[in-house]
Design an enzyme around this catalytic site. Structure first.
Site, PDB file in Angstrom:
ATOM      1  N   VAL A 168     -46.993  30.643  -8.403  1.00 21.73           N
ATOM      2  CA  VAL A 168     -46.543  29.603  -9.436  1.00 21.73           C
ATOM      3  C   VAL A 168     -46.432  29.979 -10.675  1.00 21.73           C
ATOM      4  O   VAL A 168     -47.565  29.700 -11.402  1.00 21.73           O
ATOM      5  CB  VAL A 168     -46.883  28.081  -8.965  1.00 21.73           C
ATOM      6  CG1 VAL A 168     -45.922  27.029  -9.608  1.00 21.73           C
ATOM      7  CG2 VAL A 168     -46.689  27.872  -7.256  1.00 21.73           C
ATOM      8  N   LYS A 169     -45.375  30.191 -11.356  1.00 20.59           N
ATOM      9  CA  LYS A 169     -45.264  30.426 -12.746  1.00 20.59           C
ATOM     10  C   LYS A 169     -44.068  29.725 -13.392  1.00 20.59           C
ATOM     11  O   LYS A 169     -44.399  28.923 -14.324  1.00 20.59           O
ATOM     12  CB  LYS A 169     -45.256  31.832 -13.018  1.00 20.59           C
ATOM     13  CG  LYS A 169     -46.343  32.712 -12.736  1.00 20.59           C
ATOM     14  CD  LYS A 169     -46.346  34.156 -12.885  1.00 20.59           C
ATOM     15  CE  LYS A 169     -45.539  34.828 -11.904  1.00 20.59           C
ATOM     16  NZ  LYS A 169     -45.508  36.344 -11.983  1.00 20.59           N
ATOM     17  N   LYS A 218     -25.617  29.439 -10.256  1.00 22.99           N
ATOM     18  CA  LYS A 218     -24.925  28.221 -10.060  1.00 22.99           C
ATOM     19  C   LYS A 218     -24.129  27.633 -11.602  1.00 22.99           C
ATOM     20  O   LYS A 218     -23.274  26.811 -11.428  1.00 22.99           O
ATOM     21  CB  LYS A 218     -25.807  27.227  -9.435  1.00 22.99           C
ATOM     22  CG  LYS A 218     -25.299  25.663  -9.440  1.00 22.99           C
ATOM     23  CD  LYS A 218     -26.232  24.924  -8.714  1.00 22.99           C
ATOM     24  CE  LYS A 218     -25.667  23.433  -8.367  1.00 22.99           C
ATOM     25  NZ  LYS A 218     -26.188  22.580  -7.452  1.00 22.99           N
ATOM     26  N   HIS A 236     -11.894  65.203  14.346  1.00 22.00           N
ATOM     27  CA  HIS A 236     -11.778  63.839  14.972  1.00 22.00           C
ATOM     28  C   HIS A 236     -13.075  63.218  15.766  1.00 22.00           C
ATOM     29  O   HIS A 236     -13.179  63.086  16.652  1.00 22.00           O
ATOM     30  CB  HIS A 236     -10.824  63.907  15.735  1.00 22.00           C
ATOM     31  CG  HIS A 236      -9.389  64.131  15.004  1.00 22.00           C
ATOM     32  ND1 HIS A 236      -8.887  63.400  14.179  1.00 22.00           N
ATOM     33  CD2 HIS A 236      -8.600  65.303  15.165  1.00 22.00           C
ATOM     34  CE1 HIS A 236      -7.430  63.748  13.579  1.00 22.00           C
ATOM     35  NE2 HIS A 236      -7.367  65.117  14.111  1.00 22.00           N
TER      36      HIS A 236
END
Length: 507
Positions: free
Chosen positions: A68-69, A140, A269
């Site tokens: 968590v930063k 966003k 092919h």
């Protein structure tokens, strides 16, 4: 009203810093303020630029071992605030949140960590949480914020800075937002597939590196390739690879990977029209070409050996589209490269996917790749007469070719050389008749040849036809309710038959 936006403050949190230095230089010159965390902040400061720590902005340290930063309202509020909305601007002032106009992110390398064989714990730690959230938030709000979601966008963004400084248009920001959601969808797909493992509970596939082709199978169809061809081949000569080239190249790679001995194959092919295994590359080429020199015109050539001068001189006598080899002698390249359109590929040693998929109707078909390569230990003799070692070698050779031919397919071979094949037929009898006619038209003696079938014989008629032209050994998967009729015919006529137990249909 202008939709151009000036960049005043940038949040930078990247794993890969290569290519970032020049961007930082331009931004600093334009008076942009920097905000960052940990190693990225130290990197920015090492270049002599001031950089505010996220911890100082949020008044919270990096916690939980760095998990968590950036997850804080003062960070995401600054990114998501709509500049033209009065209510958002009032809340920014009330909570003392400063606007962030540019976000540069390069995510933890989850795919690379998984590919390295790292432990589950190490893979989990490479799931980026803060970075992916920053990407989605900035994308966003592309109306006001610029997002650089990965190192792949460093160069386009640098070009923008060089062209018009720290100011972007709405069109540029929207294009970068599209890139951002491409990065996030690919990242999430990789993580989902890691957790899903072999469950196949949903189909998730994402690929970057789109290559727009000249056209699809036909000139009126669009064609694209999604994937990294450069990771698999070095193209050292020739024109742009086409959609149909790629189909043939894929078929060629699948076929040649079945062989350990020096082998050369010619494909048209998606089917082999010539293939032979020999002590040298030049011998393998000559005998592969002899299988069907007419169909070889305009074909795709592949070998698992190094192409030398002598081989190149022989190959140069015909027209072909593509040649693939692990390497070429210098003088061989001089010979092969004198015609500008020839595509010359050096194949690299990389692992290929083990899953195949194709669009069908309104969905997708998915299956595991057919990776079984039968050996002598995998075959079972079902006749009174045992096969000789030469016959076993030829049957296994033919079985590899028939596995990589379009169904229904019959392959005739002798002395590690394809004599002829009948491919893509609605009837196995028709496939056999086609292969016999073709072999005889090129002067091959079918006495002592072997026959391979990609599926069982529903009737003994194919065995009877084969025996009449001198074929005395057959390899097939078995499984028909009339198998015994085929076994009995072989016993009555001195033939040998072995079963593989594995069908190799290919469509």
């Amino acid at each position: 009203m202008s939709t151009n936006k000036k960049i005043k403050k940038a949040l930078i949190s990247v794993f890969n810093k290569e290519g970032l230095e020049e961007i930082l230089s331009h931004l600093h010159t334009e008076g942009v303020k920097f905000l960052s965390t940990g190693g990225t902040r130290h990197f920015i400061e090492s270049l002599g630029y001031p950089c505010e720590a996220v911890e100082d902005l949020t008044e919270y340290p990096s916690i939980l071992g760095g998990r968590v930063k950036t997850l804080h309202p003062k960070v995401f509020g600054g990114i998501l605030a709509r500049r033209g909305m009065e209510g958002d601007n009032e809340e920014l002032k009330r909570y003392e949140i400063s606007e962030i106009d540019l976000v540069i992110v390069d995510l933890y390398p989850f795919d690379a960590t998984v590919a390295s064989g790292a432990s589950e714990a190490d893979c989990i730690e490479k799931i980026d949480i803060g970075g992916i959230s920053l990407i989605r938030a900035a994308a966003k709000n592309y109306n006001d914020v610029v997002i650089i979601p990965s190192k792949n966008q460093y160069k386009p963004f640098l070009d923008m800075l060089i062209e018009h400084g720290a100011e972007t248009s709405l069109e540029e920001r929207k294009w970068l937002a599209k890139q951002a959601f491409g990065v996030s969808s690919q990242y999430d797909s990789s993580i989902f597939n890691y957790f899903d493992g072999e469950d196949n509970s949903a189909f998730r596939y994402a690929a970057d590196d789109v290559k727009t082709l000249r056209y699809g199978e036909n000139p009126h169809q669009k064609g694209m390739f999604y994937g990294n061809l450069e990771a698999m081949f070095d193209q050292i000569h020739g024109k742009e690879i086409s959609y149909n080239n790629l189909l043939d190249i894929n078929a060629a790679v699948d076929l040649i990977d079945e062989f350990e001995d020096i082998t050369f194959a010619v494909l048209k092919h998606n089917n082999a029209c010539g293939i032979a295994s020999r002590p040298s590359v030049v011998e393998a080429w000559k005998d592969a070409l002899a299988c069907d020199p007419v169909s070889a015109f305009g074909g795709v050539l592949i070998t698992n050996g190094v192409v030398d001068k002598a081989t190149a001189q022989e190959i140069d006598k015909i027209f072909f589209e593509v040649i693939i080899a692990p390497d070429y002698d210098v003088d061989a390249l001089e010979i092969l490269g004198h015609k500008k359109n020839r595509i010359i590929l050096v194949r690299k040693d990389i692992k290929l996917p083990k899953t195949q998929f194709r669009s069908v109707l309104n969905g997708v078909l998915v299956q595991g790749k057919d990776l079984i390569v039968e050996t002598e230990a995998d075959i079972k003799t079902v006749t009174e007469k045992d096969p000789t070692q030469n016959q076993i070698a030829d049957m296994l050779f033919a079985n590899k070719v028939v596995k990589n031919s379009k169904s229904n397919s019959i392959v005739l071979a002798k002395n590690q050389q394809l004599l002829a094949s009948g491919v893509g037929q609605t009837s196995r009898v028709d496939a056999l008749k086609q292969s016999i006619e073709k072999a005889q038209s090129f002067g091959f003696d079918l006495n002592g040849a072997v026959m391979a079938s990609d599926a069982f014989f529903p009737f003994p008629d194919c065995v009877e036809i084969a025996h009449k032209v001198g074929i005395d050994a057959v390899i097939q998967p078995g499984g028909s309710i009339r198998d015994q009729q085929s076994f009995d015919y072989c016993n009555e006529n001195g033939m040998t038959m072995v079963l593989t137990g594995i069908r190799h249909f290919k469509h």
